[in-house]
Design a protein around this motif. Structure first.
Motif, PDB file in Angstrom:
ATOM      1  N   THR A  39       0.703  -1.174  -0.057  1.00 59.41           N
ATOM      2  CA  THR A  39       0.179  -0.118   0.131  1.00 59.41           C
ATOM      3  C   THR A  39       0.805   1.130  -0.097  1.00 59.41           C
ATOM      4  OG1 THR A  39      -0.070  -0.201   2.393  1.00 59.41           O
ATOM      5  CG2 THR A  39      -2.163  -0.824   1.159  1.00 59.41           C
ATOM      6  N   ASN A  40       2.137   1.011   0.666  1.00 58.93           N
ATOM      7  CA  ASN A  40       2.818   2.408   0.779  1.00 58.93           C
ATOM      8  C   ASN A  40       3.423   2.734  -0.650  1.00 58.93           C
ATOM      9  OD1 ASN A  40       2.531   2.942   3.409  1.00 58.93           O
ATOM     10  ND2 ASN A  40       4.453   1.920   4.152  1.00 58.93           N
ATOM     11  N   SER A  41       4.029   1.466  -1.409  1.00 54.99           N
ATOM     12  CA  SER A  41       4.358   1.597  -2.774  1.00 54.99           C
ATOM     13  C   SER A  41       3.411   2.218  -3.626  1.00 54.99           C
ATOM     14  CB  SER A  41       4.861   0.257  -3.290  1.00 54.99           C
ATOM     15  OG  SER A  41       6.056  -0.158  -2.609  1.00 54.99           O
ATOM     16  N   SER A  71      10.033  -4.176  -3.605  1.00 58.99           N
ATOM     17  CA  SER A  71      10.623  -3.029  -4.234  1.00 58.99           C
ATOM     18  C   SER A  71       9.591  -2.554  -5.293  1.00 58.99           C
ATOM     19  CB  SER A  71      11.638  -3.731  -5.080  1.00 58.99           C
ATOM     20  OG  SER A  71      11.417  -4.629  -5.866  1.00 58.99           O
ATOM     21  N   ASP A  72       9.766  -1.229  -5.157  1.00 58.79           N
ATOM     22  CA  ASP A  72       8.584  -0.272  -6.003  1.00 58.79           C
ATOM     23  C   ASP A  72       9.644   0.798  -7.047  1.00 58.79           C
ATOM     24  OD1 ASP A  72       9.260   2.505  -4.878  1.00 58.79           O
ATOM     25  OD2 ASP A  72       7.787   1.312  -3.104  1.00 58.79           O
ATOM     26  N   ASN A  73       9.191   1.319  -7.859  1.00 61.99           N
ATOM     27  CA  ASN A  73       9.964   2.311  -8.723  1.00 61.99           C
ATOM     28  C   ASN A  73       9.157   3.693  -8.329  1.00 61.99           C
ATOM     29  OD1 ASN A  73       6.992   1.680  -9.620  1.00 61.99           O
ATOM     30  ND2 ASN A  73       7.690   2.022 -11.920  1.00 61.99           N
ATOM     31  N   LYS A  84      12.616   7.889  10.355  1.00 67.35           N
ATOM     32  CA  LYS A  84      11.145   7.944  10.969  1.00 67.35           C
ATOM     33  C   LYS A  84      10.231   7.126  10.103  1.00 67.35           C
ATOM     34  CE  LYS A  84      11.535  12.230  13.035  1.00 67.35           C
ATOM     35  NZ  LYS A  84      11.050  13.676  13.212  1.00 67.35           N
ATOM     36  N   VAL A  85      10.245   7.138   8.794  1.00 73.84           N
ATOM     37  CA  VAL A  85       9.274   6.228   8.008  1.00 73.84           C
ATOM     38  C   VAL A  85       9.394   4.791   8.623  1.00 73.84           C
ATOM     39  CG1 VAL A  85       8.854   4.920   5.841  1.00 73.84           C
ATOM     40  CG2 VAL A  85       9.462   7.399   5.959  1.00 73.84           C
ATOM     41  N   PHE A  86      10.572   4.220   9.049  1.00 76.22           N
ATOM     42  CA  PHE A  86      10.698   2.849   9.268  1.00 76.22           C
ATOM     43  C   PHE A  86      11.053   2.361  10.706  1.00 76.22           C
ATOM     44  CE2 PHE A  86      11.292   2.784   4.722  1.00 76.22           C
ATOM     45  CZ  PHE A  86      10.383   1.930   4.358  1.00 76.22           C
ATOM     46  N   GLY A  92       4.436  10.198   9.432  1.00 80.72           N
ATOM     47  CA  GLY A  92       4.243   9.912   8.051  1.00 80.72           C
ATOM     48  C   GLY A  92       3.564  11.122   7.259  1.00 80.72           C
ATOM     49  N   THR A  93       3.279  11.189   5.875  1.00 80.81           N
ATOM     50  CA  THR A  93       2.825  12.386   5.395  1.00 80.81           C
ATOM     51  C   THR A  93       1.121  12.246   5.273  1.00 80.81           C
ATOM     52  OG1 THR A  93       3.303  10.919   3.470  1.00 80.81           O
ATOM     53  CG2 THR A  93       4.979  12.819   4.067  1.00 80.81           C
ATOM     54  N   LYS A  94       0.433  11.344   5.772  1.00 75.70           N
ATOM     55  CA  LYS A  94      -0.942  11.392   5.350  1.00 75.70           C
ATOM     56  C   LYS A  94      -1.766  11.574   6.555  1.00 75.70           C
ATOM     57  CE  LYS A  94       0.884   7.448   2.631  1.00 75.70           C
ATOM     58  NZ  LYS A  94       1.092   6.145   2.635  1.00 75.70           N
ATOM     59  N   PHE A  95      -1.356  11.399   7.774  1.00 76.66           N
ATOM     60  CA  PHE A  95      -2.286  11.746   8.930  1.00 76.66           C
ATOM     61  C   PHE A  95      -3.337  12.924   8.934  1.00 76.66           C
ATOM     62  CE2 PHE A  95      -3.638  12.113  13.363  1.00 76.66           C
ATOM     63  CZ  PHE A  95      -4.282  11.042  13.433  1.00 76.66           C
ATOM     64  N   GLY A 103      -2.841   4.587   2.863  1.00 78.85           N
ATOM     65  CA  GLY A 103      -2.451   4.775   4.251  1.00 78.85           C
ATOM     66  C   GLY A 103      -3.196   6.037   4.761  1.00 78.85           C
ATOM     67  N   GLN A 104      -3.195   5.955   6.203  1.00 78.07           N
ATOM     68  CA  GLN A 104      -3.695   7.126   6.832  1.00 78.07           C
ATOM     69  C   GLN A 104      -3.377   7.659   8.273  1.00 78.07           C
ATOM     70  OE1 GLN A 104      -8.187   6.495   5.583  1.00 78.07           O
ATOM     71  NE2 GLN A 104      -8.398   6.057   7.666  1.00 78.07           N
ATOM     72  N   GLN A 105      -2.310   6.477   8.629  1.00 81.74           N
ATOM     73  CA  GLN A 105      -2.151   6.553  10.219  1.00 81.74           C
ATOM     74  C   GLN A 105      -0.632   7.030  10.498  1.00 81.74           C
ATOM     75  OE1 GLN A 105      -5.435   3.086  11.215  1.00 81.74           O
ATOM     76  NE2 GLN A 105      -3.153   2.577  10.838  1.00 81.74           N
ATOM     77  N   GLY A 106       0.164   6.470   9.592  1.00 79.99           N
ATOM     78  CA  GLY A 106       1.533   6.663   9.965  1.00 79.99           C
ATOM     79  C   GLY A 106       2.283   5.504  10.913  1.00 79.99           C
ATOM     80  N   ILE A 107       1.594   4.330  10.426  1.00 77.70           N
ATOM     81  CA  ILE A 107       1.866   3.526  11.372  1.00 77.70           C
ATOM     82  C   ILE A 107       2.493   2.192  10.849  1.00 77.70           C
ATOM     83  CG2 ILE A 107       1.081   1.678  13.226  1.00 77.70           C
ATOM     84  CD1 ILE A 107      -1.062   3.286  14.123  1.00 77.70           C
ATOM     85  N   GLY A 108       2.110   1.965   9.422  1.00 73.31           N
ATOM     86  CA  GLY A 108       2.391   0.678   8.923  1.00 73.31           C
ATOM     87  C   GLY A 108       3.859   0.210   8.644  1.00 73.31           C
ATOM     88  N   ALA A 109       4.559   1.241   8.356  1.00 71.45           N
ATOM     89  CA  ALA A 109       6.054   0.820   7.834  1.00 71.45           C
ATOM     90  C   ALA A 109       6.873   0.353   9.276  1.00 71.45           C
ATOM     91  CB  ALA A 109       6.806   1.919   7.054  1.00 71.45           C
ATOM     92  N   ALA A 110       6.556   1.186  10.144  1.00 68.80           N
ATOM     93  CA  ALA A 110       7.364   1.161  11.291  1.00 68.80           C
ATOM     94  C   ALA A 110       6.619  -0.023  12.184  1.00 68.80           C
ATOM     95  CB  ALA A 110       7.406   2.228  12.185  1.00 68.80           C
ATOM     96  N   GLY A 415      -5.132  -1.899  12.236  1.00 68.37           N
ATOM     97  CA  GLY A 415      -4.735  -2.745  11.393  1.00 68.37           C
ATOM     98  C   GLY A 415      -5.484  -2.943  10.088  1.00 68.37           C
ATOM     99  N   LYS A 416      -6.410  -1.668   9.855  1.00 67.31           N
ATOM    100  CA  LYS A 416      -7.116  -1.446   8.445  1.00 67.31           C
ATOM    101  C   LYS A 416      -7.761  -2.651   7.754  1.00 67.31           C
ATOM    102  CE  LYS A 416      -3.679   0.873   6.986  1.00 67.31           C
ATOM    103  NZ  LYS A 416      -2.919   1.661   6.037  1.00 67.31           N
ATOM    104  N   THR A 417      -8.438  -3.587   8.729  1.00 64.49           N
ATOM    105  CA  THR A 417      -8.823  -4.756   8.172  1.00 64.49           C
ATOM    106  C   THR A 417     -10.385  -4.737   7.657  1.00 64.49           C
ATOM    107  OG1 THR A 417      -9.329  -5.718  10.245  1.00 64.49           O
ATOM    108  CG2 THR A 417      -7.083  -6.367   9.322  1.00 64.49           C
TER     109      THR A 417
END
Ligand SMILES: Nc1ncnc2c1ncn2[C@@H]1O[C@H](COP(=O)(O)OP(=O)(O)OP(=O)(O)O)[C@@H](O)[C@H]1O
Ligand SMILES: [Mg+2]
Length: 496
Positions: A39-41, A71-73, A84-86, A92-95, A103-110, A415-417
């Motif tokens: 989702t981040n990619s 991996s992404d491009n 900070k991202v990880f 994050g940039t979206k909250f 993404g909306q929370q700034g939690i996923g990657a970390a 968890g955005k499930t």
């Protein structure tokens, strides 16, 4: 008792409650890792206007232990934010934005970095190519402090752009169930025809090439609508504002707050709107909110939400399921909680080698878990399917796809499930389903009628031979001629 009084970080909270982030069960945990990184990619590529090429590689290295490389491009991540991202939860940039993103929370990657640390003790290895600079580093979360721990940082030049995230995770497993990474990537491809995916599991390659070359327009940010805010939020916005006066603040901060609306508000409240927003008191905020609610407002802008599209949903369902019929419906944008725009779309596939199932999506992200808590399941299950010719939903060849697109999706947990069962949303999904189901009913009725007609037709055709022999004998007309005519009459009369 107060000797035990302690403070703890958000990372410690989620370490204890990692199930809230989707880390529970081996298969689910692996899908969650892939979900957060993919989702981040996709978000990053879309924001940068890039057609996404995403590769997910999973290799088993021990019992319940896997290496995952995604991996992404995309545009890559600048060096100063990489940590900070990880390495920091809630960054994050979206909250703070009302924008249609995954993404909306700034939690996923970390959260993913924390899960690696908890199950193998290892940091993530990150490679980011951003604006000509290549950075590679090992990054994890200092759980007690919720700050990044960065080691082995190496900088060089880059002649490409993108992000590669590598991690080793324990307590995970890959299989082919409906909750697995396979299903996740397959459904992500359905909802993101502009993206191409390659999934490699223990050396086996699964490709999902893009079927559209059109990058969805970059998501637009929408300002909050005055009808949706509370006094506390008004004060928060006012404190953060750089506007000189409350008058300017209203116009600059909110949707639909024109200077004319400010004048209208000024007559309703006993507040000096020429003063600085920073001086707004709680009592004044309450009075302003009360006045705002008594005024009439133009509905929020709705052109900020982009659905997947009817043609696209039809194409995907036809390609994957090969059903007899697909009916799709994209509703016009609606508003929930007084100010948040959203669009519901549905696709119903009928007839084929599948049985009563539901595919759920939110902002083009497949939702695989917590189905029973989801607004989509609630809407599908509360439909009176018998009225639409489907007597036993669970056992008939029917598949319902529902996609909710919004600048803010009200998930049930971090968890955005699943989507929370907000009444307005459930009803809107039902409306969309009812519209599509009516057309399915016509198809089913036609199918039943044509089956009945076919039965009658074949019964009658069986007598044509006897009948034409006798008529030919009595009338002297040619048997072949009579047979041809009679068959034509029967076929015409007993066809739809
Ligand atoms: N692959 C990537 N390419 C570019 N930027 C990225 C990438 N992955 C993450 N980011 C940046 O890192 C931020 C943090 O990501 P993270 O997944 O933690 O939070 P989020 O996506 O904002 O929200 P959520 O917790 O709901 O996923 C993102 O907001 C984005 O700015
Ligand atoms: Mg994210």
């Amino acid at each position: 008792m107060f000797e035990d009084f302690r403070e703890y970080s958000i990372a410690e909270f989620f370490k204890k409650n990692k199930h809230m982030l989707g880390f529970s069960g081996k298969i689910k945990s692996l899908t969650t890792i892939v979900h957060e990184l993919v989702t981040n990619s996709l978000d990053a590529c879309e924001e940068a206007g890039i057609l996404p090429d995403i590769r997910v590689e999973i290799s088993q290295i021990d019992v319940d232990k896997y290496k995952v490389v995604i991996s992404d491009n995309g545009p890559g991540i600048p060096k100063e934010l990489l940590g900070k991202v990880f390495g920091k939860l809630l960054a994050g940039t979206k909250f703070h934005k009302y924008k249609q993103q995954r993404g909306q929370q700034g939690i996923g990657a970390a959260g993913v970095a924390m899960f690696a640390k908890l199950t193998t003790g290892l940091p993530l290895h990150i490679i980011s190519a951003h604006e000509g600079k290549l950075i590679s580093a090992d990054i994890t979360v200092d759980i007690q402090k919720n700050v990044p721990l960065i080691t082995n940082l190496v900088e060089s030049e880059a002649d490409f752009h993108g992000t590669i995230v590598e991690g080793v995770f324990g307590e995970v497993k890959v299989d082919k169930s409906e909750y697995s990474v396979y299903e996740y990537v397959k459904r992500t491809a359905i909802a993101n025809p502009h993206a191409s995916f390659e999934l490699v599991v223990n050396g086996e390659v699964y490709s999902f090439p893009r079927t559209s070359e059109k990058v969805p327009p970059p998501p637009k940010e929408v300002k909050p609508h005055p009808m949706g805010i509370l006094p506390y939020e008004l004060i928060e916005f006012a404190k953060r504002s750089n506007s000189k006066t409350l008058k300017r603040f209203f116009v600059e901060t909110f949707e639909r707050f024109s200077p004319a609306k400010v004048q209208e508000l000024e007559k309703l409240v006993n507040v000096d709107l020429n003063k600085s927003p920073k001086e707004l008191t709680w009592k004044e905020a309450e009075d302003i909110i009360k006045a705002i609610r008594s005024m009439s407002w133009m509905a929020p802008r709705k052109d900020v939400v982009y659905p997947i599209g009817e043609e696209q949903i039809r194409g995907s369902l036809e390609a994957i399921l090969k059903p007899e019929i697909v009916i799709t419906r994209t509703r016009s944008p609606k508003i929930y909680r007084g100010g948040i725009p959203y669009v519901v779309e549905v696709g119903i596939a009928y007839g084929g080698n599948f049985k009563g199932s539901i595919m759920r999506f939110a902002n083009r992200v497949p939702l695989l878990f917590d189905a029973s808590a989801c607004a989509i399941t609630k809407a599908v299950k509360s439909m009176d399917w018998k009225r639409y010719g489907i007597k036993d939903f669970d056992n008939e060849p029917v598949l319902v796809l529902v996609s909710l697109n919004s600048v803010f999706v009200p998930y049930i947990s971090a968890g955005k499930t699943a989507i929370s069962q907000e009444e307005e949303i459930v009803q809107e999904i039902k409306n969309a389903l009812m519209e599509a189901a009516r057309k399915i009913k016509i198809h089913i009725n036609q199918k039943i009628r044509s089956r009945e007609l076919a039965k009658k037709k074949s019964a009658l055709l069986r007598y044509v031979d006897y009948l034409t022999t006798d008529i030919s004998y009595l009338s002297g007309y040619s048997k072949e001629e009579l047979q041809k005519k009679l068959e034509e009459i029967i076929k015409e009369k007993y066809s739809l």
